[in-house]
Design a protein around this motif. Structure first.
Motif, PDB file in Angstrom:
ATOM      1  N   LEU A 240     -36.242 -11.319 -26.839  1.00  0.00           N
ATOM      2  CA  LEU A 240     -36.179 -11.052 -25.395  1.00  0.00           C
ATOM      3  C   LEU A 240     -37.567 -10.672 -24.867  1.00  0.00           C
ATOM      4  O   LEU A 240     -37.807  -9.504 -24.512  1.00  0.00           O
ATOM      5  CB  LEU A 240     -35.192  -9.915 -25.125  1.00  0.00           C
ATOM      6  N   PRO A 241     -38.489 -11.633 -24.798  1.00  0.00           N
ATOM      7  CA  PRO A 241     -39.824 -11.302 -24.277  1.00  0.00           C
ATOM      8  C   PRO A 241     -39.773 -10.789 -22.843  1.00  0.00           C
ATOM      9  O   PRO A 241     -40.675 -10.069 -22.404  1.00  0.00           O
ATOM     10  CB  PRO A 241     -40.582 -12.639 -24.370  1.00  0.00           C
ATOM     11  N   GLU A 242     -38.706 -11.140 -22.106  1.00  0.00           N
ATOM     12  CA  GLU A 242     -38.577 -10.668 -20.716  1.00  0.00           C
ATOM     13  C   GLU A 242     -38.464  -9.151 -20.652  1.00  0.00           C
ATOM     14  O   GLU A 242     -38.848  -8.542 -19.649  1.00  0.00           O
ATOM     15  CB  GLU A 242     -37.343 -11.311 -20.061  1.00  0.00           C
ATOM     16  N   LEU A 243     -37.918  -8.549 -21.709  1.00  0.00           N
ATOM     17  CA  LEU A 243     -37.856  -7.082 -21.755  1.00  0.00           C
ATOM     18  C   LEU A 243     -39.229  -6.490 -22.039  1.00  0.00           C
ATOM     19  O   LEU A 243     -39.610  -5.469 -21.456  1.00  0.00           O
ATOM     20  CB  LEU A 243     -36.874  -6.611 -22.832  1.00  0.00           C
ATOM     21  N   ILE A 244     -39.969  -7.131 -22.951  1.00  0.00           N
ATOM     22  CA  ILE A 244     -41.329  -6.672 -23.273  1.00  0.00           C
ATOM     23  C   ILE A 244     -42.190  -6.684 -22.011  1.00  0.00           C
ATOM     24  O   ILE A 244     -43.045  -5.822 -21.809  1.00  0.00           O
ATOM     25  CB  ILE A 244     -41.975  -7.578 -24.347  1.00  0.00           C
ATOM     26  N   ALA A 245     -41.955  -7.664 -21.142  1.00  0.00           N
ATOM     27  CA  ALA A 245     -42.751  -7.794 -19.908  1.00  0.00           C
ATOM     28  C   ALA A 245     -42.585  -6.592 -18.981  1.00  0.00           C
ATOM     29  O   ALA A 245     -43.421  -6.354 -18.101  1.00  0.00           O
ATOM     30  CB  ALA A 245     -42.360  -9.075 -19.170  1.00  0.00           C
ATOM     31  N   LEU A 246     -41.515  -5.815 -19.169  1.00  0.00           N
ATOM     32  CA  LEU A 246     -41.281  -4.629 -18.334  1.00  0.00           C
ATOM     33  C   LEU A 246     -42.087  -3.424 -18.810  1.00  0.00           C
ATOM     34  O   LEU A 246     -42.136  -2.395 -18.136  1.00  0.00           O
ATOM     35  CB  LEU A 246     -39.788  -4.255 -18.347  1.00  0.00           C
ATOM     36  N   LYS A 247     -42.700  -3.547 -19.980  1.00  0.00           N
ATOM     37  CA  LYS A 247     -43.368  -2.391 -20.594  1.00  0.00           C
ATOM     38  C   LYS A 247     -44.722  -2.121 -19.943  1.00  0.00           C
ATOM     39  O   LYS A 247     -45.441  -3.049 -19.583  1.00  0.00           O
ATOM     40  CB  LYS A 247     -43.549  -2.659 -22.097  1.00  0.00           C
TER      41      LYS A 247
END
Length: 480
Positions: A240-247
């Motif tokens: 889920l790279p989309e979650l990493i993008a929130l970091k």
């Protein structure tokens, strides 16, 4: 060490298996999760694995005949396994084996081995213990890798060198994180480092298998334990790279925004205290997924994330497709929750119109309570006064919606006049006019222009139809 099975509810079954194995000159052992959970005094699983240092298929067939000659045995010759169901249990038998792996596959080449070989190939020491069902040492715990000690210390450790273990079968990395999350165990440091080193090999595992483990993490008591480990080890970027993008936190002109990755983990933990609904937990995981691509700094205003709920709802479909998750009602439910996740808080003000409340009722339908559960979980402030104020705000909106619902009966409402009735009133064939008139009735009810009432709806349709140049078969104005 001797394990007493005398009080075990499956003792009679174990004795029968022992007898059949002895008659056929075979050894037999209980292995895997059943042994682990027995030692942990957890609720016992309904699947039990058995190993024999001979043919697991032959042993399974002979035991099945002994229990009930009509029992159906499923055989998997490639892996030398056989299984059948009995008294609500899934019983699987396998011949002890050695395994060797190629670099581009997690499917092993298999050859016959001993119990020790079989224990070596297990993922973790806590799953590599066996209980003998053989007559000479019935109930003896065979624990060559100190799994019982690791159980007591709540440590996840591989029987063999961890780099080899994870490289051979990369799914074991997901299993390590899952056990850490569901059992609240620590992954031993060498093992953790090996996962970081081998994280990229998760690519060779099918997404379906990855999601089985991921969803078990999502259903654990505190999912953030597993989600943080997935991020720290580098596995999450392949899932889920989309979650990493929130970091991360950015600062411009002294203004910052919160770290939406860690906020999301808090929301997932919050909601997990109140629901075991997997897809509501997924809604919490994805509720801010649209914030990374919509993030913008506006001078004089600060950081904005306009339309992130709408975009997040669209992104959910792409994610579900890629992750091989269900694309039917479960996806629609998650999309709805994400899309509506900010709507209730916008209705807190005293001047929120009944129309806005009716629309939320209509859009959320039977999922309104779940939406409020999500919104409350989204309160992650550590300020007790703010938390109390936000909670009271939601209670206020909930009460207002209840009053509107009692008055207007909007939830899941169907327009009180059907397309067939409209066609009959105006002697029409199916066509676009029917859809236009039905939509106008719905909008009029949601806006409060007419009541959710059949007679008012029919009179309203006659008026609107005339604007479209349609004439009613009757000049009667309907009256209550």
């Amino acid at each position: 060490m001797q394990i007493s099975l005398n009080q075990n509810k499956n003792l009679k079954l174990f004795k029968l298996i022992s007898d059949v194995a002895e008659k056929n000159n075979q050894t037999v052992y209980i292995v895997g999760g059943y042994v682990r959970d027995l030692l942990m005094k957890r609720q016992m699983p309904t699947d039990i694995d058995f190993v024999t240092e001979s043919s697991g298929i032959d042993l399974a067939k002979k035991i099945a005949v002994e229990i009930n000659p009509k029992l159906k045995v499923s055989v998997f010759k490639t892996y030398g396994t056989a299984m059948f169901k009995h008294n609500g249990l899934d019983l699987e038998f396998v011949g002890a084996r050695k395994e060797s792996y190629s670099e581009d596959s997690r499917k092993p080449a298999v050859e016959t081995g001993t119990l020790e070989d079989d224990q070596k190939r297990r993922d973790f020491t806590i799953n590599a213990m066996a209980i003998s069902l053989n007559k000479e040492n019935f109930g003896e715990l065979i624990d060559p890798f100190r799994g019982q000690e690791d159980l007591q210390n709540k440590i996840l450790r591989t029987p063999l060198e961890p780099l080899q273990t994870y490289s051979d079968d990369p799914l074991r990395m997901m299993r390590a994180v899952r056990f850490a999350s569901t059992l609240n165990f620590k992954i031993e440091e060498n093992s953790l480092q090996a996962i970081r080193q081998e994280a990229e090999r998760i690519r060779i595992v099918s997404m379906e298998r990855i999601m089985v483990e991921f969803n078990k993490i999502m259903l654990s008591e505190k999912p953030s334990i597993g989600l943080k480990l997935l991020e720290e080890t580098g596995l999450l970027q392949y899932i889920l790279p989309e979650l990493i993008a929130l970091k991360g936190i950015e600062e411009i002109e002294g203004q910052t925004h919160k770290d939406n990755f860690y906020h999301t983990l808090e929301v997932v933990d919050n909601i997990s205290k109140n629901t075991e609904n997997l897809w509501l937990r997924w809604s919490a995981l994805l509720h801010d997924i649209g914030k990374a691509p919509t993030k913008k700094f506006v001078e004089g205003t600060g950081w904005t994330f306009h339309g992130h709920e709408f975009l997040g709802s669209k992104m959910a479909k792409t994610l579900f497709q890629r992750l091989k998750l269900p694309l039917g009602n479960d996806l629609k439910y998650v999309q709805k929750m994400v899309k509506l996740s900010s709507r209730p808080i916008a209705l807190v003000t005293d001047d929120a119109s009944d129309s806005a409340l009716r629309r939320l009722l209509f859009d959320a339908g039977d999922d309104l309570e779940d939406l409020f559960t999500l919104c409350k979980a989204d309160i992650t402030t550590k300020n007790a006064k703010k938390q109390e104020r936000f909670t009271k705000n939601f209670e206020y909106v909930a009460q207002k919606i209840k009053e509107v619902e009692e008055k207007d009966h909007i939830r899941n409402f169907q327009p009180p006049i059907s397309g067939e009735e409209i066609m009959e009133m105006f002697n029409l064939q199916p066509g676009r006019e029917i859809g236009i008139l039905k939509e106008k009735v719905k909008e009029a009810i949601l806006e409060g222009d007419i009541a959710n009432d059949k007679i008012e709806a029919r009179n309203f349709v006659i008026t609107e139809a005339e604007k479209l140049g349609l004439k009613s078969n009757s000049l009667i104005i309907f009256k209550k």
